[in-house]
Scaffold this motif. Structure first.
Motif, short mmCIF file in Angstrom:
data_model
loop_
_atom_site.label_atom_id
_atom_site.label_comp_id
_atom_site.label_asym_id
_atom_site.label_seq_id
_atom_site.Cartn_x
_atom_site.Cartn_y
_atom_site.Cartn_z
N UNK A 214 10.19 44.12 53.36
CA UNK A 214 11.46 44.26 54.06
C UNK A 214 11.85 42.99 54.81
N UNK A 215 10.88 42.36 55.47
CA UNK A 215 11.15 41.11 56.19
C UNK A 215 11.58 40.00 55.22
N UNK A 216 10.88 39.91 54.10
CA UNK A 216 11.18 38.87 53.11
C UNK A 216 12.58 39.06 52.53
N UNK A 217 12.94 40.30 52.25
CA UNK A 217 14.26 40.57 51.64
C UNK A 217 15.40 40.43 52.64
N UNK A 219 16.26 37.83 54.25
CA UNK A 219 16.95 36.54 54.11
C UNK A 219 18.07 36.62 53.07
N UNK A 220 17.82 37.10 51.84
CA UNK A 220 18.92 37.16 50.89
C UNK A 220 19.86 38.36 51.10
N UNK A 221 19.35 39.48 51.65
CA UNK A 221 20.15 40.71 51.72
C UNK A 221 20.78 40.97 53.08
N UNK A 222 20.17 40.41 54.15
CA UNK A 222 20.65 40.68 55.50
C UNK A 222 19.82 41.79 56.15
N UNK A 223 19.59 41.65 57.46
CA UNK A 223 18.73 42.60 58.17
C UNK A 223 19.28 44.02 58.17
N UNK A 224 20.61 44.17 58.06
CA UNK A 224 21.20 45.51 58.12
C UNK A 224 21.39 46.16 56.77
N UNK A 225 20.95 45.52 55.69
CA UNK A 225 21.16 46.09 54.35
C UNK A 225 20.32 47.34 54.16
N UNK A 404 -1.61 37.44 59.93
CA UNK A 404 -1.24 36.25 59.17
C UNK A 404 -0.15 36.54 58.17
N UNK A 405 -0.28 37.65 57.44
CA UNK A 405 0.72 37.98 56.42
C UNK A 405 2.07 38.33 57.04
N UNK A 406 2.05 39.13 58.11
CA UNK A 406 3.31 39.49 58.78
C UNK A 406 3.96 38.28 59.42
N UNK A 407 3.15 37.44 60.08
CA UNK A 407 3.70 36.23 60.69
C UNK A 407 4.30 35.31 59.66
N UNK A 408 3.62 35.15 58.52
CA UNK A 408 4.13 34.29 57.46
C UNK A 408 5.47 34.79 56.93
N UNK A 409 5.60 36.11 56.79
CA UNK A 409 6.87 36.67 56.32
C UNK A 409 8.01 36.38 57.29
N UNK A 410 7.74 36.55 58.58
CA UNK A 410 8.78 36.31 59.59
C UNK A 410 9.16 34.83 59.63
N UNK A 411 8.15 33.98 59.72
CA UNK A 411 8.40 32.53 59.84
C UNK A 411 9.10 31.99 58.60
#
Length: 475
Positions: A214-217, A219-225, A404-411
């Motif tokens: 969800x965090x990765x998507x 960027x292209x879809x928008x946080x409210x999608x 690490x995985x969650x932080x990497x997704x956010x960053x």
């Protein structure tokens, strides 16, 4: 047949070495993987995250299987799975194929690693020999992380990115061949409930995968999608179900009562933030060095070496200091060094010298990240019963991988957003990549700042030599 315990240690440590090596060796190959398999900027992080999430998510299940089925059996199974999926990853011809192989490779590591540690603890009795063995185990694991960046650079430049995976295959074959000779087949534990709690492992890992996706998507879809909200919400529900299942299980993967310990709870959060900062910095900087500064894979690996050296030295110093001044003092100093190192790295641009713009940050961050890790691992097991120390170590190790995985997704998501915005406003590609890198490193620095605040709440502990040895093995 009489076996030398030190020969057993050599086999176990080499296996753990390649598991740790596989985290860093892949980082310097990322630009070549991206170009060859046509990864998008937002999906490239899954080459790292798929491995770390499955490794962290199933680590406790691997430990339980080793207890019930016998550690050597699970060790061999994990090693074979790791080797086969390394071969498959090297043969991958699409992003989805590689990500899938990396996920199953992480599962192999999750079976292999706790089983190897279980064999080590029954091979060496309490005392000097076990302390030495634990020190060798932890030291080689740390060396794997440091050498991975250089080994990856050599393999990518001399052969191709595929060889960062192929290199594991002959090592695995050799280890499997010598295991019957050097590794004892200890009897498995028959006491207590004979359950693996597979449901708990699947729920927890699935929830984390959903949140990261969800965090990765976003960027292209928008946080409210709807897609992003659906995955984030679904991930939270799955994690809530995981907690519910664990609270009702007669043999949970994570005994929730352990988190009544303030030291364990705070250490878990601290190590998760530590993992978030480290994995994010490593990922972003490996790409920045090659795509912005024009490094070859080998040059990028060599440029990371001082950070690894600072971490090794930091581990030695931290182990000495915690016995003199206590865990909280050392951990706080490590967190502050991490903040300073990341702030210095965030000022790097496309043209400044390595010595001025990158080296100081690498040195401070390398020392800082291990300065947090050593005392946090010690504190995590300080307030639990001795027979539950393994579960406590497994829990905080899992938190490190998951963080690490969650932080990497956010960053990565916020970094890509900055790069995309800059490009849309006519900024040249190289400068846009610099701006994305700088934002990402600043977000990683915020994780380190949060770690400073978290560390202020941890108890001050002065560990024994035994606790130091256990921390070295768990790190």
């Amino acid at each position: 047949m009489r076996r030398s315990p030190w020969a057993t240690l050599a086999v176990l440590a080499l296996a753990q070495f390649i598991v740790v090596l596989d985290v860093t060796i892949v980082n310097v190959a990322l630009p070549d993987i991206q170009a060859d398999l046509n990864f998008s900027a937002d999906t490239l992080q899954w080459v790292i995250s798929a491995y770390t999430l499955l490794f962290g998510g199933f680590l406790l299940l691997g430990g339980r299987m080793a207890d019930l089925l016998g550690p050597r059996r699970v060790f061999v199974a994990g090693l074979l799975l790791f080797g086969v999926t390394s071969l498959v990853a090297g043969l991958s011809d699409s992003p989805g194929f590689l990500i899938g192989a990396r996920a199953v490779q992480g599962l192999g590591g999750a079976l292999l690693s706790p089983a190897a540690l279980a064999i080590l603890t029954v091979t060496f009795a309490h005392g000097r020999d076990r302390n030495i063995a634990m020190g060798v185990w932890g030291g080689l694991a740390g060396l794997g992380g440091t050498l991975g960046v250089v080994a990856g650079g050599v393999l990518v430049d001399a052969l191709s990115w595929q060889w960062v995976f192929f290199v594991n295959v002959p090592i695995v074959i050799a280890l499997v061949a010598v295991i019957p000779v050097f590794v004892p087949d200890t009897r498995h534990n028959t006491d207590g409930p004979r359950t693996f709690d597979t449901v708990g492992a699947v729920l927890g890992t699935s929830g984390l995968l959903a949140i990261v996706y969800g965090v990765v998507r976003a960027e292209p879809k928008g946080w409210g999608s709807p897609e992003v909200v659906g995955f984030l919400g679904g991930g939270v529900i799955l994690l809530a179900l995981f907690v519910w299942v664990e609270s009702r299980s007669s043999a949970p993967l994570v005994p929730l009562r352990l988190f009544r310990s303030r030291a364990l709870s705070v250490s878990s959060v601290s190590l998760a933030l530590n993992g978030a900062g480290f994995l994010s910095m490593f990922f972003l900087t490996a790409i920045y060095l090659q795509q912005v500064r024009g490094d070859s894979a080998l040059e990028a690996g060599v440029h990371f070496l001082p950070m690894g050296g600072a971490a090794v030295l930091g581990a030695v110093v931290a182990s000495q200091l915690v016995q003199r001044v206590g865990t909280r003092t050392v951990q706080l100093a490590g967190a502050v060094l991490s903040v300073l190192g990341l702030l210095l790295l965030s000022r790097a641009d496309a043209t400044g010298s390595y010595a001025a713009q990158l080296l100081p940050g690498f040195l401070l961050f390398g020392a800082g990240i291990i300065g947090v890790g050593v005392p946090a691992q010690i504190a995590a097991v300080s307030e639990v019963e001795h027979h539950e120390a393994g579960a406590a170590s497994g829990a905080v190790t899992t938190m490190y991988q998951v963080g690490g995985a969650l932080g990497l997704a956010i960053v990565t998501t916020l970094s890509i957003t900055r790069t995309t915005d800059a490009l849309s406003h006519g900024v040249a590609q190289q400068q846009a990549l610099v701006e994305g890198f700088q934002r990402g490193i600043l977000i990683a620095a915020l994780f380190a700042v949060a770690n400073v605040l978290v560390t202020l709440t941890t108890p001050q502990i002065q560990p024994t030599t035994e606790q130091l040895a256990e921390a070295a093995a768990a790190a």
